[in-house]
Design an enzyme around this catalytic site. Structure first.
Site, mmCIF file in Angstrom:
data_model
loop_
_atom_site.group_PDB
_atom_site.id
_atom_site.type_symbol
_atom_site.label_atom_id
_atom_site.label_comp_id
_atom_site.label_asym_id
_atom_site.label_seq_id
_atom_site.Cartn_x
_atom_site.Cartn_y
_atom_site.Cartn_z
ATOM 1 C CB ALA A 38 -0.970 -0.005 1.174
ATOM 2 N N GLY A 42 6.198 8.009 1.531
ATOM 3 C CA GLY A 42 7.069 7.657 2.660
ATOM 4 C C GLY A 42 7.901 6.432 2.324
ATOM 5 C CG HIS A 43 5.952 2.633 1.833
ATOM 6 N ND1 HIS A 43 4.619 2.952 1.728
ATOM 7 C CD2 HIS A 43 6.057 1.840 2.925
ATOM 8 C CE1 HIS A 43 3.940 2.355 2.703
ATOM 9 N NE2 HIS A 43 4.789 1.687 3.451
ATOM 10 C CE LYS A 155 2.844 7.406 10.509
ATOM 11 N NZ LYS A 155 2.633 6.005 10.736
ATOM 12 C CB VAL A 182 7.275 11.451 3.488
ATOM 13 C CG1 VAL A 182 6.610 12.205 2.364
ATOM 14 C CG2 VAL A 182 8.704 11.077 3.126
HETATM 15 P P1 AMP Z 1 4.810 -0.203 6.558
HETATM 16 O O1 AMP Z 1 4.542 -0.618 5.148
HETATM 17 O O2 AMP Z 1 3.751 0.638 7.159
HETATM 18 O O3 AMP Z 1 5.238 -1.365 7.424
HETATM 19 O O4 AMP Z 1 6.067 0.752 6.494
HETATM 20 C C1 AMP Z 1 7.262 0.343 5.864
HETATM 21 C C2 AMP Z 1 8.351 1.313 6.172
HETATM 22 O O5 AMP Z 1 7.983 2.613 5.695
HETATM 23 C C3 AMP Z 1 8.624 1.473 7.670
HETATM 24 O O6 AMP Z 1 10.025 1.565 7.870
HETATM 25 C C4 AMP Z 1 7.922 2.753 7.994
HETATM 26 O O7 AMP Z 1 8.464 3.424 9.112
HETATM 27 C C5 AMP Z 1 8.165 3.548 6.739
HETATM 28 N N1 AMP Z 1 7.203 4.656 6.623
HETATM 29 C C6 AMP Z 1 5.847 4.587 6.759
HETATM 30 N N2 AMP Z 1 5.296 5.813 6.647
HETATM 31 C C7 AMP Z 1 6.315 6.679 6.445
HETATM 32 C C8 AMP Z 1 6.397 8.096 6.263
HETATM 33 N N3 AMP Z 1 5.322 8.868 6.256
HETATM 34 N N4 AMP Z 1 7.622 8.649 6.088
HETATM 35 C C9 AMP Z 1 8.734 7.875 6.089
HETATM 36 N N5 AMP Z 1 8.727 6.531 6.248
HETATM 37 C C10 AMP Z 1 7.538 5.945 6.432
#
Ligand code: AMP
Length: 288
Positions: A38, A42-43, A155, A182
């Site tokens: 998804a 940020g990713h 985050k 982000v």
């Molecule tokens: P997730 O898919 O939610 O497990 O996130 C995967 C990676 O993306 C993790 O290292 C999160 O901390 C990072 N992440 C999620 N949201 C953000 C954001 N807004 N800014 C920077 N990194 C993010």
């Protein structure tokens, strides 16, 4: 190795190891970017930081069941692999590892990693077992790919510190890098779970970041932290948040509570918050 569109993709640990071994023998360096998909900016910022720190970037796409509690959103977590694959391809990810659950958790799998207090406070208190699931899956991904560097978002600041602790305690030979959060133009931290917000809730959501900044300002100016936190709680409820799990100032390394702004001269501080808005539980944090 490649699925029809998107980056070269592997779905087994054996294929992942083989691809990384080929790169290693050619002298390449490897960066790992774990995600649950998804994807949002940020990713993608993690992928860009990964390219800046290694010659090959491996991204992972795995919605990890062991980090979801019984009443949490595992079955409804947003998933769109085709779109994610396209975005990873645009960012020139060199390899995508997208395993099935059975590949990550084999028959009779039972080993779990518990980092202790760092993983049982804050989100660990409100989401029991969450960081055990996170630490376990990240340890698996690191041992499967043996990267030089792995990148995680600030985050999820507690997650980043839990992973640093685990890597240090288990002597896993990898550098953990944190990447700044982000945000949307109005300050809301990007999150896959923001998709749960109604338009009205979406408008209210930036209040969390705004409240964290007000507490941070109070901390920086030597103000009354408990009073600033109380005001923040009131402001979130007034904005439409149904409940606030925590608003708190902590030592950024140990997560010990900091309740007097004078302590911030001695410790690195972080303001952290988690609160419920409609179906979403939002978390965010600000550096001091
Ligand atoms: P997730 O898919 O939610 O497990 O996130 C995967 C990676 O993306 C993790 O290292 C999160 O901390 C990072 N992440 C999620 N949201 C953000 C954001 N807004 N800014 C920077 N990194 C993010």
């Amino acid at each position: 190795m490649s699925d029809s569109s998107g980056p070269p993709t592997v779905r087994t640990v054996a294929d992942l190891r083989a691809a990384v071994a080929t790169w290693r023998s050619a002298g390449e360096t490897i960066a790992l970017v774990p995600t649950m998909g998804a994807l949002h900016e940020g990713h993608l910022s993690l992928v860009r930081a990964a390219h800046a720190n290694a010659s090959k970037v491996v991204a992972t796409l795995f919605v990890n069941p062991t980090q979801f509690g019984e009443n949490e959103d595992l079955s409804t977590y947003p998933r769109d692999e085709d779109r994610d694959r396209e975005l990873f391809a645009q960012e020139k990810v060199d390899l995508l590892f997208a395993p099935a659950i059975a590949q990550m958790y084999g028959e009779n799998d039972s080993t779990r990693i518990d980092v202790g207090e760092l993983g049982t406070c804050l989100d660990g208190e409100y989401r029991p077992g969450f960081f055990v699931g996170v630490a376990t899956v990240v340890a698996k991904l690191l041992l499967q790919s043996l990267p030089d560097v792995a990148l995680f978002g600030e985050k999820d600041f507690q997650q980043l510190q839990v992973i640093r602790r685990m890597v240090s305690d288990l002597h896993i030979p990898v550098e953990i890098m944190g990447v700044p959060t982000v945000r949307e133009a109005d300050g809301l931290a990007l999150s896959s779970r923001n998709a749960y917000l109604t338009p009205e809730e979406r408008e209210a959501a930036p209040a969390l970041y705004s409240v964290l900044n007000k507490i941070a300002d109070a901390a920086r100016s030597g103000g009354d932290l408990p009073a600033a936190i109380d005001d923040g709680m009131d402001e979130l409820r007034a904005a439409g948040f149904s409940s606030v799990d925590y608003l708190t100032v902590r030592n950024a390394d140990t997560f010990a509570v900091i309740d007097a702004s004078t302590d911030l001269q001695r410790f690195p501080g972080r303001v952290l918050g988690a609160a419920h808005l409609g179906k979403a539980r939002l978390i965010d944090n600000v550096k001091l």
